[in-house]
Design an enzyme around this catalytic site. Structure first.
Site, short mmCIF file in Angstrom:
data_model
loop_
_atom_site.label_atom_id
_atom_site.label_comp_id
_atom_site.label_asym_id
_atom_site.label_seq_id
_atom_site.Cartn_x
_atom_site.Cartn_y
_atom_site.Cartn_z
N GLU A 116 0.83 -1.21 0.00
CA GLU A 116 0.00 0.00 0.00
C GLU A 116 0.87 1.26 0.00
O GLU A 116 1.93 1.30 0.63
CB GLU A 116 -0.87 0.04 1.27
CG GLU A 116 -2.06 -0.89 1.21
CD GLU A 116 -2.91 -0.81 2.48
OE1 GLU A 116 -2.66 0.07 3.33
OE2 GLU A 116 -3.82 -1.65 2.62
N ASP A 129 7.84 7.87 -32.41
CA ASP A 129 6.71 7.13 -31.84
C ASP A 129 6.23 7.86 -30.58
O ASP A 129 6.97 8.67 -30.02
CB ASP A 129 7.13 5.70 -31.49
CG ASP A 129 5.98 4.71 -31.68
OD1 ASP A 129 4.82 5.16 -31.71
OD2 ASP A 129 6.24 3.50 -31.78
N ARG A 168 -3.60 2.89 -23.88
CA ARG A 168 -3.71 2.00 -25.05
C ARG A 168 -4.90 1.07 -24.93
O ARG A 168 -5.28 0.43 -25.89
CB ARG A 168 -2.41 1.20 -25.22
CG ARG A 168 -1.28 2.05 -25.80
CD ARG A 168 0.01 1.28 -25.92
NE ARG A 168 0.55 0.89 -24.63
CZ ARG A 168 1.62 0.14 -24.46
NH1 ARG A 168 2.27 -0.32 -25.51
NH2 ARG A 168 2.06 -0.16 -23.26
N LYS A 196 2.97 -1.88 -39.82
CA LYS A 196 3.32 -2.80 -38.74
C LYS A 196 2.09 -3.66 -38.41
O LYS A 196 0.97 -3.18 -38.49
CB LYS A 196 3.71 -1.96 -37.51
CG LYS A 196 3.99 -2.72 -36.24
CD LYS A 196 4.33 -1.76 -35.09
CE LYS A 196 3.13 -1.48 -34.21
NZ LYS A 196 3.43 -0.62 -33.05
N THR A 201 8.13 -2.27 -24.83
CA THR A 201 9.05 -3.42 -24.90
C THR A 201 10.15 -3.18 -25.93
O THR A 201 11.13 -3.92 -25.98
CB THR A 201 8.30 -4.68 -25.34
OG1 THR A 201 7.81 -4.48 -26.68
CG2 THR A 201 7.14 -4.98 -24.42
N HIS A 218 -1.84 8.27 -26.27
CA HIS A 218 -1.76 7.31 -27.36
C HIS A 218 -2.75 7.59 -28.50
O HIS A 218 -2.40 7.48 -29.67
CB HIS A 218 -1.96 5.89 -26.81
CG HIS A 218 -1.90 4.87 -27.88
ND1 HIS A 218 -0.75 4.64 -28.60
CD2 HIS A 218 -2.84 4.05 -28.37
CE1 HIS A 218 -1.00 3.70 -29.49
NE2 HIS A 218 -2.26 3.33 -29.37
N ARG A 274 0.67 -6.18 -35.32
CA ARG A 274 0.92 -6.76 -33.99
C ARG A 274 -0.11 -7.83 -33.71
O ARG A 274 -1.31 -7.60 -33.92
CB ARG A 274 0.84 -5.67 -32.92
CG ARG A 274 1.26 -6.17 -31.54
CD ARG A 274 0.96 -5.15 -30.45
NE ARG A 274 1.80 -3.96 -30.49
CZ ARG A 274 2.98 -3.87 -29.87
NH1 ARG A 274 3.47 -4.89 -29.22
NH2 ARG A 274 3.66 -2.74 -29.93
#
Ligand code: R5P
Length: 292
Positions: A39, A219, A95, A191, A224, A129, A193
Site C-alpha cells: 500500500e 513514436d 492504449r 506494422k 518493450t 496514445h 501486432r
C-alpha cells in the site's frame, strides 16, 4: 507568484518542480511510504495557497501504484480547492481505449472516471496514445504535444538528408507533425501486432527512399521496444545511414534499450514525462503553457 500551487508526486517530482518554477508558483512535495503489503501512504508536505492546485504525477510502471498515488494526491488537493488540475504527463492504460478482442475491459474509461471521481476538474496529458483515449474523460481533457520539444533537440544534431519514419500507420499524424516542423519528409511503415502474443512484424515492402539517409523513428512511446526494433531492422536492410529513435514516453521495459541498440539505433531520445537515462528533452515549458 500566481495563485497556483503545484504538488509533485514521487513519479514526477523533478518535472513538477520545473513546472512550478516556470509558473513562479508555490511547490509542495509529497512524501511517499510504501508499506510491506504494497500500500502507498502519501503525505503532502505543507499547505497549498488559496487557488488552483495542480497535481503532477505520471503513471508509468509500477502503473497501478502510481495511479493510486496520483488519484490520492488529486483527492487530497480537492480538500483544499474546487479547481484541481491532474497533470498526468504519461498516462498508463491509454492504449486500452477500446474493446479490441471480445470481452476486453476498456480500462481507459475506468481510469478517466476515477480521476473525475477523485476530484479532478481538468486533466492534462502529454502525447496520449490516441484521441479515443482522451474522449473517455467526462471533464475537460487537454493533450499537450511533446513534438515541438523533441524537434528542437533534433534540429541541433547534424543529420544527413534526414527522413522521419513512423513505425506504423497509426503514427502518421505524429510523423507528419514532426516532419513538418523539422522541415523534412516522412514515411510510415506498415506494422502488424498479434493482439494475443504482442509479437510485432513489419509488413512494408522495400523503401528506396531511406537509402543513405539518417532516419528519425518517431513514436509516442517505447515500451518493450518491439516496434522500434522491427522498424530499425527493416530500415537497416534498406541501407539507411544512422537511426535515431525519438519518443515522448520511454518506458523501456526490461532489456528494451539493449535490444534497440542491437537493432542498429544509435541514440534514443525521450522526454521527461518518464524520468530516465534517455529523458533528455524537457516538456515543462509546454505543460506550463497549457495550464495557465
Ligand atoms: C503503438 O501503437 C504505439 O504507438 C507504440 O508503437 C507501441 O505501444 C510501442 O510498444 P512496444 O515498444 O512494446 O512495441
Amino acid at each position: 507568484m500566481n495563485n497556483f500551487t503545484i504538488i509533485g508526486g514521487r513519479a514526477s517530482d523533478d518535472l513538477a518542480k520545473k513546472i512550478a518554477s516556470r509558473l513562479k508558483s508555490k511547490y509542495l512535495r509529497a512524501e511517499l511510504r510504501i508499506f510491506p503489503d504494497g500500500e502507498s501512504k502519501i503525505t503532502v508536505l505543507g499547505k497549498p495557497k488559496n487557488g488552483k492546485i495542480v497535481v503532477v504525477h505520471s503513471t508509468y510502471p509500477p502503473v497501478d501504484s502510481n495511479l493510486i498515488q496520483a488519484l490520492s494526491l488529486v483527492s487530497k488537493a480537492k480538500k483544499y480547492s474546487s479547481q484541481v488540475y491532474a497533470v498526468i504527463p504519461y498516462l498508463g492504460y491509454a492504449r486500452q481505449d477500446k474493446e479490441f478482442l471480445p470481452g476486453e475491459v476498456i480500462t481507459m474509461s475506468l481510469v478517466a472516471n476515477m480521476f473525475k471521481a477523485a476530484g479532478a476538474t481538468k486533466v492534462v496529458v502529454v502525447d496520449i496514445h490516441s484521441k479515443m483515449a482522451l474522449n473517455h474523460f467526462k471533464i475537460p481533457a487537454i493533450n499537450v504535444s511533446g513534438i515541438p520539444a523533441l524537434v528542437k533537440y533534433f534540429k541541433k544534431l547534424k543529420l544527413k538528408d534526414p527522413l522521419v519514419v513512423s513505425p506504423d500507420l497509426g503514427g502518421i499524424a505524429r510523423a507528419r507533425q514532426f516532419a513538418k516542423s523539422f522541415g523534412t519528409k516522412f514515411i510510415a511503415l506498415r506494422k502488424q501486432r498479434d493482439r494475443k502474443t504482442g509479437k510485432v512484424e513489419i509488413k512494408s515492402s522495400n523503401q528506396k527512399k531511406v537509402h543513405g539517409r539518417d532516419i528519425i523513428l518517431v513514436d509516442d512511446m517505447i515500451s518493450t521496444g518491439g516496434s522500434i526494433v522491427k522498424a530499425a531492422e527493416f530500415l537497416k536492410k534498406q541501407k539507411c545511414r544512422n537511426i535515431y529513435a525519438a519518443c515522448t514516453h520511454a518506458l523501456l521495459i526490461e532489456d528494451a534499450e539493449k535490444r534497440i541498440r542491437k537493432a542498429g539505433v544509435s541514440k534514443i531520445v525521450s522526454t521527461n514525462t518518464i524520468p530516465g537515462k534517455t529523458a533528455i528533452v524537457d516538456v515543462s515549458p509546454l505543460i506550463a503553457k497549457a495550464i495557465v
